[in-house]
Each structure stands twice: as structure tokens, then as C-alpha cells.
Scaffold this active site. Structure first.
Site, mmCIF file in Angstrom:
data_model
loop_
_atom_site.group_PDB
_atom_site.id
_atom_site.type_symbol
_atom_site.label_atom_id
_atom_site.label_comp_id
_atom_site.label_asym_id
_atom_site.label_seq_id
_atom_site.Cartn_x
_atom_site.Cartn_y
_atom_site.Cartn_z
ATOM 1 N N GLN A 110 0.820 -1.215 0.000
ATOM 2 C CA GLN A 110 0.000 0.000 0.000
ATOM 3 C C GLN A 110 0.856 1.269 0.000
ATOM 4 O O GLN A 110 0.467 2.292 -0.560
ATOM 5 C CB GLN A 110 -0.902 -0.035 1.248
ATOM 6 C CG GLN A 110 -2.090 0.887 1.189
ATOM 7 C CD GLN A 110 -3.270 0.299 0.445
ATOM 8 O OE1 GLN A 110 -3.616 -0.863 0.618
ATOM 9 N NE2 GLN A 110 -3.901 1.099 -0.403
ATOM 10 N N LYS A 125 -2.811 -0.998 6.636
ATOM 11 C CA LYS A 125 -3.796 -2.043 6.316
ATOM 12 C C LYS A 125 -4.272 -2.658 7.621
ATOM 13 O O LYS A 125 -3.543 -2.648 8.619
ATOM 14 C CB LYS A 125 -3.152 -3.133 5.449
ATOM 15 C CG LYS A 125 -4.133 -4.025 4.738
ATOM 16 C CD LYS A 125 -4.650 -3.407 3.453
ATOM 17 C CE LYS A 125 -5.777 -4.216 2.851
ATOM 18 N NZ LYS A 125 -6.162 -3.722 1.524
ATOM 19 N N GLY A 164 -12.599 -0.233 2.808
ATOM 20 C CA GLY A 164 -13.018 -1.621 2.594
ATOM 21 C C GLY A 164 -11.921 -2.466 1.966
ATOM 22 O O GLY A 164 -10.897 -1.960 1.518
ATOM 23 N N ASP A 165 -12.135 -3.755 1.952
ATOM 24 C CA ASP A 165 -11.269 -4.724 1.252
ATOM 25 C C ASP A 165 -12.091 -6.008 1.201
ATOM 26 O O ASP A 165 -13.316 -5.972 1.405
ATOM 27 C CB ASP A 165 -9.935 -4.914 1.992
ATOM 28 C CG ASP A 165 -8.921 -5.723 1.184
ATOM 29 O OD1 ASP A 165 -8.428 -5.216 0.171
ATOM 30 O OD2 ASP A 165 -8.650 -6.890 1.529
ATOM 31 N N THR A 208 -12.099 0.871 -8.166
ATOM 32 C CA THR A 208 -10.981 -0.055 -8.370
ATOM 33 C C THR A 208 -11.130 -0.794 -9.698
ATOM 34 O O THR A 208 -10.183 -0.871 -10.496
ATOM 35 C CB THR A 208 -10.873 -1.048 -7.195
ATOM 36 O OG1 THR A 208 -10.896 -0.308 -5.977
ATOM 37 C CG2 THR A 208 -9.587 -1.847 -7.270
ATOM 38 N N ASN A 239 -16.342 -6.766 -5.214
ATOM 39 C CA ASN A 239 -16.381 -5.359 -5.594
ATOM 40 C C ASN A 239 -15.494 -5.057 -6.806
ATOM 41 O O ASN A 239 -15.929 -4.421 -7.767
ATOM 42 C CB ASN A 239 -15.982 -4.511 -4.379
ATOM 43 C CG ASN A 239 -15.897 -3.046 -4.730
ATOM 44 O OD1 ASN A 239 -14.817 -2.511 -4.912
ATOM 45 N ND2 ASN A 239 -17.031 -2.403 -4.875
HETATM 46 P P1 NDP Z 1 -14.689 -8.853 -2.163
HETATM 47 O O1 NDP Z 1 -14.771 -9.452 -0.819
HETATM 48 O O2 NDP Z 1 -15.741 -7.908 -2.626
HETATM 49 O O3 NDP Z 1 -14.561 -9.998 -3.266
HETATM 50 C C1 NDP Z 1 -13.534 -10.933 -3.246
HETATM 51 C C2 NDP Z 1 -13.798 -11.978 -4.310
HETATM 52 O O4 NDP Z 1 -12.699 -12.862 -4.374
HETATM 53 C C3 NDP Z 1 -15.010 -12.828 -4.016
HETATM 54 O O5 NDP Z 1 -15.574 -13.268 -5.216
HETATM 55 C C4 NDP Z 1 -14.404 -13.989 -3.229
HETATM 56 O O6 NDP Z 1 -15.171 -15.178 -3.296
HETATM 57 C C5 NDP Z 1 -13.085 -14.176 -3.926
HETATM 58 N N1 NDP Z 1 -12.093 -14.683 -2.968
HETATM 59 C C6 NDP Z 1 -11.705 -14.102 -1.816
HETATM 60 N N2 NDP Z 1 -10.801 -14.876 -1.189
HETATM 61 C C7 NDP Z 1 -10.622 -15.947 -1.968
HETATM 62 C C8 NDP Z 1 -9.814 -17.103 -1.863
HETATM 63 N N3 NDP Z 1 -9.011 -17.285 -0.800
HETATM 64 N N4 NDP Z 1 -9.871 -18.001 -2.871
HETATM 65 C C9 NDP Z 1 -10.691 -17.806 -3.949
HETATM 66 N N5 NDP Z 1 -11.478 -16.733 -4.089
HETATM 67 C C10 NDP Z 1 -11.445 -15.827 -3.117
HETATM 68 O O7 NDP Z 1 -13.237 -8.151 -2.228
HETATM 69 P P2 NDP Z 1 -12.724 -7.034 -3.224
HETATM 70 O O8 NDP Z 1 -13.322 -7.228 -4.564
HETATM 71 O O9 NDP Z 1 -12.850 -5.734 -2.543
HETATM 72 O O10 NDP Z 1 -11.156 -7.366 -3.275
HETATM 73 C C11 NDP Z 1 -10.585 -8.291 -4.211
HETATM 74 C C12 NDP Z 1 -9.090 -8.063 -4.295
HETATM 75 O O11 NDP Z 1 -8.824 -6.712 -4.727
HETATM 76 C C13 NDP Z 1 -8.308 -8.224 -2.991
HETATM 77 O O12 NDP Z 1 -7.017 -8.691 -3.292
HETATM 78 C C14 NDP Z 1 -8.204 -6.792 -2.482
HETATM 79 O O13 NDP Z 1 -7.136 -6.618 -1.584
HETATM 80 C C15 NDP Z 1 -7.982 -6.065 -3.788
HETATM 81 N N6 NDP Z 1 -8.287 -4.637 -3.786
HETATM 82 C C16 NDP Z 1 -9.532 -4.177 -3.441
HETATM 83 C C17 NDP Z 1 -9.807 -2.829 -3.493
HETATM 84 C C18 NDP Z 1 -11.181 -2.294 -3.246
HETATM 85 O O14 NDP Z 1 -11.376 -1.109 -3.496
HETATM 86 N N7 NDP Z 1 -12.149 -3.097 -2.807
HETATM 87 C C19 NDP Z 1 -8.768 -1.857 -3.827
HETATM 88 C C20 NDP Z 1 -7.510 -2.442 -4.254
HETATM 89 C C21 NDP Z 1 -7.302 -3.783 -4.195
HETATM 90 P P3 NDP Z 1 -16.046 -15.633 -2.016
HETATM 91 O O15 NDP Z 1 -17.180 -14.660 -1.958
HETATM 92 O O16 NDP Z 1 -16.444 -17.011 -2.304
HETATM 93 O O17 NDP Z 1 -15.131 -15.518 -0.824
#
Ligand code: NDP
Length: 443
Positions: A110, A125, A164-165, A208, A239
């Protein structure tokens, strides 16, 4: 032994078992070698020793009561990694896999990502091993209130601004904000990703995913190509993934896959995002339910989305989800670009293979920086007591992503590795933070 190798060894020895943190530090420091060697003052001032040690690590107990009356206890973390260029800023991850090493890797990344946005935000974080999946709204609220009851002592609009994350969406941010305000009494921009009725920014939710597609579009344009007409594979259905699919589709690409932690879907006609939004954002269901809307689509729990033929791959789920074997499939299938929506979704050997085979690779710290950049725009609006329109925020986001591409490609060229955007992102992100740290003395 070089200064960089010495520090990598030291980080591994001093932080045993934190493998994701080791991976992130190694990935960044190895590419910084030419800059570090050209500036002996960094070593003299212990810059890398300081950069790899968080300024503060807060770990705490999070007790809450579930719907059956049972007391549950989770671990809470906030890593305030570096505030050389602004208040700590970074999300809160709620997922059973969360541990200190994962939060430190994310906090470390970050620092450079936030620097690349060009905005005044430092790196941090937080998170917990709490799993919001399958919990009632009341249970999630009980957890969030307990988490904030400890965290509020350490954060503030000019100090540390979480967001969020994974697992922390609008519902969780709302509960966290309510509890912060109740404890502290101030109506201030202490969290981002807030709802639109209480200080949130338009386009934050989309930022994002949209930003990821904007920077991918910029890369393709720079190479005389276009995202229009491309076939895109996306992993995740959260997201980031949802809004990456939305923007890619708007720009004329066809997205054919999405996934969650159970399985993945392939729709050769292009993903129907309205169906995915209903499953994920409204029902909090599983991606498999897509077949109820489109029985002709395919669902699988074998392999991953990377086995599908695509021009552009956007990993948007979690760390280390794209392995060497998947990189090989992408290359064999003629993929041209891999751009990371998630943080560190590709393993180091996968990245090496992708780059060695002539694909363009945009690392997460550049490609997914649109989220935190828009969070910083939310902070600005909160300070100004103003709300900008969706179009204003979206235009600023696009400009930031275009600038990030320009910065990382210029840095890569300057150091003799044009198109090595990993090196470009690390160097461009590092320089601003390093200059600020040098100017501020040994702190
Ligand atoms: P969400 O919780 O909204 O979505 C995460 C997605 O990834 C879900 O579909 C989830 O499936 C899947 N997932 C999570 N963990 C695992 C795992 N261990 N194995 C397989 N699938 C998995 O999170 P975000 O969309 O916010 O974040 C996704 C990524 O983007 C992360 O790496 C986060 O750090 C990064 N990020 C997010 C930002 C943001 O603004 N939100 C900004 C920058 C980076 P399930 O529902 O089944 O768990």
C-alpha cells in the site's frame, strides 16, 4: 552481499513465518536495486531497514456474541506501515485466512501504491480473521462495533483512514462508522467507502474495477491496440471484479468468466452483469446461481478461469490465485495482457513466465490503485464538506490512472527496462516515499 540482499535476509529472519510479507518485500526490493545502488545515502540512513519495519502494529482481541448467545473471539489487526507522505490509508480485510503476515504484506504494498496515485496518503492495512459469510446482519454489526471499540483509539481523519477490502463492503463500513462516531463524537472522514447519505463519494464503489480497465485501456492504446473487441477473463465476483466487468463491457470488450471461492462460470455470450449483481450484491449468494439465469453457461469447480482462451486476463479475487501452471495456459492461449485487480494475485514464478513470454503485465500496486485514489478523493470531499458528481470523480479517476501508466512506463524506460511495469511501478512509487523519508530525518 548487496544492501538489498542483506535487507531481504534480515526481513525473513526477523519476521518468521510471514511468507506473504517476505514475498512482497522481495518482489519490491529486488527491482529497486539500481536506484538503491545509485544512492549510497539510502544505506547510510538505514532507509530500507526503516521502510520494511512498520511504524506501528496494533493487535487486539475482538469479542462479540453470536445469535445463539455464544461468545466468539476474533483477532483484530491494524498495521500503520509508513506515513512519510500522508496519513496511513488502506483497507480492512475480513476473511478467515487473515493473519499478521498477510496484513503486513498488504500494508507494505500500500505504501508504493498510494505514492503512485500522486495523492498525499501513507500506507496501512488492517483486518480480522472474522468471516462475514453466513453471518446475520446483527452478528456482523456486533463484530464491527467490537472491532471499532478498540481501533478508534488509533485512527482519525488526519491520522489513519481505513477503507473496505475483501469481506468489508458498504454494510461493514456503515457499522464501523456508526460506532466510531458514537465513541469519538466527531463527524469526520475517518473511513472511506461510506454510504452516499453519510459522506461517501460517488464512483468509489466502482473505482478499483473501473481504474483497472482504464489503465489496461491506456496500455493497449500506447501499444497501438484497443480494448474494444477483446475477450477478457476475470476472476472473483466481488467489488473489484464486478466493476471491472462493467467498465470492460462498456468499452466494448467481452468478459466471459467470473468466479468465487467455490467455482467459476464461463459464458461465451458475455457475462450478464445484472444477474451477477443480483446474486452477489443483493442475495449474497454463490456464483453457481448464475446458471439459474443462464442455463446455457458453464459452471466448474475444477481448474480456474485461466484455462479459458482470452486476450486480457484480470485477476480480481485474492493473493496467489494465478500460479505458474495458469500463466502457462494464458500464454498457450494467446493472451496479451495480464493486469492485476487484486493485490499480488500472481505468484512470482507466474509473473516471470508471463513477462518472459512477451505478455504485458501490470502489477496490482499500479493497476488497482484507482480504489485508494478515489478514497483519497472522498477524504478531500469530506474536508471540503462538498460532494462532487459521479462524472467529476470518474474523470479524476481516469486522469489518475492515465498518469500512473505514464509514471510507471517512464520509470521502466529510465532504468533500461521498457515495458517492465513491475520495476517501473516499484521505482516510481518508492522514489517519492524515499525522498520524503530522507527529508524528515531518522524517524
Ligand atoms: P470482495 O470481498 O468484494 O470480493 C472478493 C472476491 O474474491 C469474491 O468473489 C471472493 O469469493 C473471492 N475470494 C476471496 N478470497 C478468496 C480465496 N481465498 N480463494 C478464492 N477466491 C477468493 O473483495 P474485493 O473485490 O474488494 O477485493 C478483491 C481483491 O482486490 C483483494 O485482493 C483486495 O485486496 C484487492 N483490492 C480491493 C480494493 C477495493 O477497493 N475493494 C482496492 C484495491 C485492491 P467468495 O465470496 O467465495 O469468498
Amino acid at each position: 552481499m548487496s544492501y538489498v540482499s542483506e535487507i531481504i535476509d534480515e526481513v525473513i529472519a526477523k519476521n518468521p513465518g510471514e511468507k506473504e510479507f517476505h514475498q512482497a518485500v522481495r518482489e519490491v526490493l529486488e527491482t529497486l536495486e539500481p536506484v538503491i545502488e545509485a544512492n549510497p545515502a539510502y544505506q547510510k540512513n538505514g532507509l530500507l531497514e526503516r521502510l520494511t519495519e512498520p511504524e506501528r502494529v496494533i493487535m487486539f482481541r475482538v469479542p462479540w456474541v453470536d445469535d445463539s448467545g455464544k461468545v466468539r473471539v476474533n483477532k483484530g489487526y491494524r498495521v500503520q506501515f509508513n506515513n512519510a507522505i500522508g496519513p496511513y490509508k488502506g483497507g480492512i480485510r475480513l476473511h478467515p485466512s487473515v493473519n499478521l503476515g498477510i496484513i503486513k504484506f498488504l500494508g507494505f504494498e500500500q505504501i508504493f501504491k498510494n505514492s503512485l496515485t500522486g495523492l498525499p496518503i501513507g500506507g496501512g492495512k488492517g483486518g480480522s480473521d472474522f468471516d462475514p459469510k453466513g453471518k446475520s446482519d446483527r452478528e456482523v454489526m456486533a463484530f464491527c462495533q467490537s472491532f471499532m471499540t478498540e481501533l478508534f483509539k488509533y485512527i482519525g481523519a488526519d491520522r489513519d483512514v481505513p477503507a473496505g477490502d475483501i469481506g468489508t463492503g458498504a454494510r461493514e463500513i456503515g457499522y464501523l462508522y456508526g460506532q466510531y462516531k458514537r465513541l469519538n463524537g466527531n463527524y469526520e472522514g475517518v473511513l472511506t467507502g461510506k454510504g452516499l447519505t453519510y459522506g461517501g463519494s460517488l464512483a468509489r464503489k466502482e473505482a478499483t474495477g473501473y481504474g483497472l480497465v482504464y489503465i489496461t485501456e491506456e496500455l493497449l492504446k500506447d501499444k497501438g491496440d484497443d480494448i474494444k473487441g477483446k475477450t477478457v477473463a476475470v476472476s472473483g465476483a466481488g467489488n473489484v471484479a464486478i466493476y471491472a466487468v462493467e467498465k470492460a463491457t462498456q468499452l466494448g470488450a467481452k468478459v466471459v468468466t467470473m468466479s468465487d471461492s467455490t467455482g467459476w462460470i464461463y459464458d461465451k455470450n458475455g457475462i450478464d452483469l445484472a444477474a451477477v449483481k443480483e446474486i452477489k450484491e443483493v442475495k449474497r449468494g454463490r456464483i453457481k446461481e448464475y446458471l439459474n439465469y443462464h442455463p446455457e453457461a458453464q459452471y466448474s469447480e475444477e481448474e480456474r478461469v485461466w484455462s479459458v482462451k482470452c486476450d486480457v486476463a484480470l485477476p480480481c479475487a485474492t493473493q496467489n490465485e494465478l500460479l505458474l501452471e495458469h500463466a502457462k495456459m494464458l500464454v498457450a492461449n494467446g493472451c496479451k495482457v495480464v493486469a492485476e485487480g487484486a493485490n499480488m494475485p500472481s505468484t512470482p514464478d507466474a509473473v516471470d513466465y508471463i513477462k518472459a513470454n512477451g505478455l504485458y503485465f501490470l502489477p496490482g500496486k499500479a493497476a488497482n490503485a484507482g480504489g485508494v485514489a478515489t478514497s483519497a478523493l472522498e477524504m478531500t470531499q469530506n474536508s471540503e464538506r462538498l460532494s462532487w458528481t459521479f462524472e467529476e470523480v470518474d474523470a479524476k479517476l481516469k486522469e489518475i490512472m492515465v498518469n500512473i501508466y505514464a509514471k510507471i512506463s517512464a520509470a521502466a524506460k529510465e532504468f533500461g527496462h521498457p515495458d517492465d511495469f513491475v520495476m517501473g511501478a516499484n521505482i516510481a512509487g518508492f522514489k517519492k516515499v524515499a525522498d520524503a523519508m530522507m527529508a524528515q530525518g531518522i524517524v
